[in-house]
Design a protein around this motif. Structure first.
Motif, PDB file in Angstrom:
ATOM      1  N   LYS A  90       0.812  -1.218   0.000  1.00 35.83           N
ATOM      2  CA  LYS A  90       0.000   0.000   0.000  1.00 35.83           C
ATOM      3  C   LYS A  90       0.841   1.262   0.000  1.00 35.83           C
ATOM      4  O   LYS A  90       0.530   2.242  -0.691  1.00 35.83           O
ATOM      5  CB  LYS A  90      -0.934  -0.007   1.207  1.00 35.83           C
ATOM      6  CG  LYS A  90      -1.913   1.158   1.248  1.00 35.83           C
ATOM      7  CD  LYS A  90      -2.885   1.012   2.405  1.00 35.83           C
ATOM      8  CE  LYS A  90      -3.899   2.149   2.430  1.00 35.83           C
ATOM      9  NZ  LYS A  90      -4.857   2.012   3.563  1.00 35.83           N
ATOM     10  N   PHE A  91       1.937   1.266   0.760  1.00 37.39           N
ATOM     11  CA  PHE A  91       2.672   2.510   0.990  1.00 37.39           C
ATOM     12  C   PHE A  91       4.073   2.568   0.369  1.00 37.39           C
ATOM     13  O   PHE A  91       4.650   3.646   0.266  1.00 37.39           O
ATOM     14  CB  PHE A  91       2.796   2.775   2.500  1.00 37.39           C
ATOM     15  CG  PHE A  91       1.486   2.997   3.178  1.00 37.39           C
ATOM     16  CD1 PHE A  91       0.793   4.184   3.005  1.00 37.39           C
ATOM     17  CD2 PHE A  91       0.931   2.019   3.989  1.00 37.39           C
ATOM     18  CE1 PHE A  91      -0.429   4.405   3.632  1.00 37.39           C
ATOM     19  CE2 PHE A  91      -0.286   2.222   4.627  1.00 37.39           C
ATOM     20  CZ  PHE A  91      -0.967   3.413   4.442  1.00 37.39           C
ATOM     21  N   ALA A  92       4.634   1.436  -0.026  1.00 38.90           N
ATOM     22  CA  ALA A  92       6.031   1.458  -0.470  1.00 38.90           C
ATOM     23  C   ALA A  92       6.261   0.961  -1.886  1.00 38.90           C
ATOM     24  O   ALA A  92       7.354   1.123  -2.414  1.00 38.90           O
ATOM     25  CB  ALA A  92       6.899   0.632   0.500  1.00 38.90           C
ATOM     26  N   VAL A  93       5.267   0.354  -2.502  1.00 45.56           N
ATOM     27  CA  VAL A  93       5.410  -0.091  -3.891  1.00 45.56           C
ATOM     28  C   VAL A  93       4.877   1.016  -4.795  1.00 45.56           C
ATOM     29  O   VAL A  93       3.718   1.410  -4.691  1.00 45.56           O
ATOM     30  CB  VAL A  93       4.653  -1.403  -4.154  1.00 45.56           C
ATOM     31  CG1 VAL A  93       4.783  -1.811  -5.620  1.00 45.56           C
ATOM     32  CG2 VAL A  93       5.204  -2.514  -3.262  1.00 45.56           C
ATOM     33  N   LYS A  94       5.742   1.536  -5.646  1.00 43.61           N
ATOM     34  CA  LYS A  94       5.401   2.680  -6.486  1.00 43.61           C
ATOM     35  C   LYS A  94       5.613   2.344  -7.962  1.00 43.61           C
ATOM     36  O   LYS A  94       6.412   1.492  -8.313  1.00 43.61           O
ATOM     37  CB  LYS A  94       6.266   3.894  -6.119  1.00 43.61           C
ATOM     38  CG  LYS A  94       6.232   4.274  -4.633  1.00 43.61           C
ATOM     39  CD  LYS A  94       4.865   4.760  -4.204  1.00 43.61           C
ATOM     40  CE  LYS A  94       4.880   5.200  -2.727  1.00 43.61           C
ATOM     41  NZ  LYS A  94       3.546   5.637  -2.278  1.00 43.61           N
ATOM     42  N   GLU A  95       4.891   3.063  -8.806  1.00 44.47           N
ATOM     43  CA  GLU A  95       5.062   2.905 -10.246  1.00 44.47           C
ATOM     44  C   GLU A  95       5.587   4.211 -10.829  1.00 44.47           C
ATOM     45  O   GLU A  95       5.028   5.282 -10.589  1.00 44.47           O
ATOM     46  CB  GLU A  95       3.744   2.545 -10.918  1.00 44.47           C
ATOM     47  CG  GLU A  95       3.870   2.263 -12.401  1.00 44.47           C
ATOM     48  CD  GLU A  95       2.585   1.775 -13.023  1.00 44.47           C
ATOM     49  OE1 GLU A  95       2.609   1.397 -14.222  1.00 44.47           O
ATOM     50  OE2 GLU A  95       1.548   1.778 -12.329  1.00 44.47           O
ATOM     51  N   GLY A  96       6.704   4.131 -11.551  1.00 45.73           N
ATOM     52  CA  GLY A  96       7.311   5.312 -12.144  1.00 45.73           C
ATOM     53  C   GLY A  96       7.718   5.070 -13.578  1.00 45.73           C
ATOM     54  O   GLY A  96       7.268   4.106 -14.221  1.00 45.73           O
ATOM     55  N   ASP A  97       8.592   5.926 -14.077  1.00 47.17           N
ATOM     56  CA  ASP A  97       9.044   5.819 -15.469  1.00 47.17           C
ATOM     57  C   ASP A  97       9.759   4.497 -15.739  1.00 47.17           C
ATOM     58  O   ASP A  97       9.763   3.999 -16.865  1.00 47.17           O
ATOM     59  CB  ASP A  97       9.967   6.988 -15.816  1.00 47.17           C
ATOM     60  CG  ASP A  97       9.245   8.322 -15.777  1.00 47.17           C
ATOM     61  OD1 ASP A  97       8.004   8.316 -15.906  1.00 47.17           O
ATOM     62  OD2 ASP A  97       9.905   9.359 -15.610  1.00 47.17           O
ATOM     63  N   GLY A  99       8.995   1.677 -14.335  1.00 52.17           N
ATOM     64  CA  GLY A  99       8.118   0.563 -14.001  1.00 52.17           C
ATOM     65  C   GLY A  99       7.817   0.519 -12.515  1.00 52.17           C
ATOM     66  O   GLY A  99       7.959   1.508 -11.801  1.00 52.17           O
ATOM     67  N   VAL A 100       7.415  -0.655 -12.049  1.00 49.60           N
ATOM     68  CA  VAL A 100       7.065  -0.842 -10.641  1.00 49.60           C
ATOM     69  C   VAL A 100       8.324  -1.116  -9.835  1.00 49.60           C
ATOM     70  O   VAL A 100       9.181  -1.908 -10.243  1.00 49.60           O
ATOM     71  CB  VAL A 100       6.061  -2.001 -10.474  1.00 49.60           C
ATOM     72  CG1 VAL A 100       5.744  -2.235  -9.005  1.00 49.60           C
ATOM     73  CG2 VAL A 100       4.786  -1.715 -11.253  1.00 49.60           C
ATOM     74  N   GLY A 101       8.445  -0.465  -8.673  1.00 45.63           N
ATOM     75  CA  GLY A 101       9.612  -0.669  -7.818  1.00 45.63           C
ATOM     76  C   GLY A 101       9.311  -0.300  -6.379  1.00 45.63           C
ATOM     77  O   GLY A 101       8.232   0.219  -6.066  1.00 45.63           O
ATOM     78  N   LEU A 102      10.257  -0.567  -5.507  1.00 43.27           N
ATOM     79  CA  LEU A 102      10.108  -0.225  -4.096  1.00 43.27           C
ATOM     80  C   LEU A 102      10.630   1.174  -3.831  1.00 43.27           C
ATOM     81  O   LEU A 102      11.714   1.547  -4.290  1.00 43.27           O
ATOM     82  CB  LEU A 102      10.883  -1.217  -3.222  1.00 43.27           C
ATOM     83  CG  LEU A 102      10.167  -2.490  -2.768  1.00 43.27           C
ATOM     84  CD1 LEU A 102      11.096  -3.308  -1.875  1.00 43.27           C
ATOM     85  CD2 LEU A 102       8.885  -2.176  -2.013  1.00 43.27           C
TER      86      LEU A 102
END
Length: 211
Positions: A90-97, A99-102
């Motif tokens: 919920k709070f630490a998995v992010k999606e950016g340029d 791709g998905v990462g911690l």
């Protein structure tokens, strides 16, 4: 599949609604259409699997640590590990340029009511993570609380940790690092647990360092 002998559907072929009529060797049949099966590889499902994989790749390397760090969140059918997965998904998995990462600064490896520490700083030298802190006079803490340390190596997909790295009153602790980690970056965390191990603090991200 139902066989048709006579009646309104005698000799019926083709589709009406969810019913299909057919004939085979002069025998008439009707059958219902099969239920539609959703594509298990939709973009949404693939993204969720990617998020799960990212969280598991890290948390799976510190499972025994999480059993202590998230013990207070384990209730009913929710295990400590599952509670850690739920929080970090919920709070630490992010999606950016890329791709998905911690998002490592937002990761928690421990969650509880004990106080952490103040003015924490760390360094890496001679294959060891060295952490220093000041005792937090406010909040819930005890001199004999034990420091817990985690160092994660994303490049290798492995972690090292110590659940008994040193007493809070010592204001320092060390964590040996594998010699073959030289040149790799590590993500590091500090938490505390009571001497009897029943209460823990929220973990604190203490930075990224090159070994």
């Amino acid at each position: 599949m139902g066989r048709v002998k006579e009646g309104a559907f005698g000799g019926f072929s083709g589709k009406v609604g969810k019913v299909v009529g057919a004939s085979w060797r002069d025998i008439d049949y009707i059958r219902s259409l099969p239920a539609r099966v959703n594509d298990p590889k939709t973009k949404k499902q693939l993204k969720q699997r990617s998020r799960l994989s990212v969280a598991m790749n890290f948390l799976g390397t510190i499972t025994p640590f999480l059993r202590i760090g998230f013990q207070s969140q384990a209730t009913g059918r929710m295990t400590a590990f599952n509670a850690a997965m739920s929080y970090n998904m919920k709070f630490a998995v992010k999606e950016g340029d890329q791709g998905v990462g911690l998002d490592y600064p937002n990761v928690l490896v421990s969650q509880g009511l004990l106080s952490n520490a103040s003015n924490v700083h760390a360094e890496v030298g001679e294959s060891e993570l060295r952490v220093h802190w000041e005792v937090n006079a406010e909040g819930k803490s005890h001199a004999d609380d034990m420091a817990m340390l985690v160092a994660h190596n994303p490049a290798r997909g492995v972690s090292v940790y110590d659940l008994n790295a040193g007493k809070r009153a010592n204001t320092k602790a060390g964590l040996p690092l594998p010699p073959d980690w030289k040149g790799n970056d590590i993500e590091t965390y500090l938490a505390f647990k009571a001497a009897d191990g029943t209460v823990v603090s929220d973990s604190l991200y203490i930075g990224r360092y090159m070994v």
